[in-house]
Design a protein around this motif. Sequence first.
Motif, mmCIF file in Angstrom:
data_model
loop_
_atom_site.group_PDB
_atom_site.id
_atom_site.type_symbol
_atom_site.label_atom_id
_atom_site.label_comp_id
_atom_site.label_asym_id
_atom_site.label_seq_id
_atom_site.Cartn_x
_atom_site.Cartn_y
_atom_site.Cartn_z
ATOM 1 N N ILE A 1 0.904 -1.371 -0.017
ATOM 2 C CA ILE A 1 0.179 -0.033 -0.053
ATOM 3 C C ILE A 1 0.774 1.210 0.068
ATOM 4 O O ILE A 1 0.534 2.152 -0.819
ATOM 5 N N GLU A 2 2.120 1.259 0.694
ATOM 6 C CA GLU A 2 2.780 2.655 0.910
ATOM 7 C C GLU A 2 3.502 2.388 -0.524
ATOM 8 O O GLU A 2 3.690 3.671 -1.121
ATOM 9 N N LYS A 3 4.035 1.564 -1.043
ATOM 10 C CA LYS A 3 4.724 1.513 -2.464
ATOM 11 C C LYS A 3 3.637 2.149 -3.518
ATOM 12 O O LYS A 3 3.780 2.805 -4.233
ATOM 13 N N GLU A 4 2.283 1.564 -3.228
ATOM 14 C CA GLU A 4 1.323 2.299 -4.361
ATOM 15 C C GLU A 4 1.283 3.789 -4.010
ATOM 16 O O GLU A 4 0.892 4.442 -5.101
ATOM 17 N N LYS B 1 4.034 9.978 -7.098
ATOM 18 C CA LYS B 1 4.995 10.331 -8.081
ATOM 19 C C LYS B 1 4.429 10.552 -9.393
ATOM 20 O O LYS B 1 4.615 11.678 -10.170
ATOM 21 N N SER B 2 3.248 9.765 -9.895
ATOM 22 C CA SER B 2 2.455 9.906 -10.914
ATOM 23 C C SER B 2 1.605 11.342 -10.812
ATOM 24 O O SER B 2 1.469 12.132 -11.993
ATOM 25 N N GLN B 3 1.176 11.601 -9.685
ATOM 26 C CA GLN B 3 0.506 12.982 -9.546
ATOM 27 C C GLN B 3 1.380 14.174 -9.494
ATOM 28 O O GLN B 3 1.086 15.274 -10.154
ATOM 29 N N ILE B 4 2.535 14.127 -9.318
ATOM 30 C CA ILE B 4 3.622 14.977 -9.359
ATOM 31 C C ILE B 4 3.849 15.185 -10.734
ATOM 32 O O ILE B 4 4.058 16.343 -11.264
#
Length: 157
Positions: free
Chosen positions: A104-107, A113-116
């Motif tokens: 969950i933390e990795k997700e 990252k994708s939001q950034i």
Amino acid sequence: MFDLEILDKILSILSKTESNKLTEHEIGVYLRLDLISSLYINDFIIEKNLERLLEDNYIKEVTEDSHIEGFGTHPITRYLLTTHGYTFVKESGYISTYYFKLSIEKENRLLRKSQIELNRSTLSTNRNMSWLTFVIAVGTFIAGIYYLIQIYTFFYS
């Protein structure tokens, strides 16, 4: 990681024993039967992990009086698996729960990252659109001046 394995082993030992009540010493004996964990197990580790299981409400302490002929009656603390602990052992355990939290933390990290990256792309697109709007405005202004000059020369020449 090793602590999680010990916690799972203690829970599985308590769930598999016939009496379901074991003392700290008996749990230590069962843990020392495993060749790998026997190298690392000591009384402090067992006590620390039993305290954690008590805090997590997976086991409970039961104090019983034991009568030994010639020595009198002495209280013995045994550990018993709670229903919450029993379902925890059967469904997941500490290691699976830990890996689930890690996934969950990795997700979440990937989503951040994708939001950034999306925000960067949006900002870049906005800058490009601002530049294009500025170029169109300058072109319109130049065209307006040109046609005003043409109208002026048509009427006043």
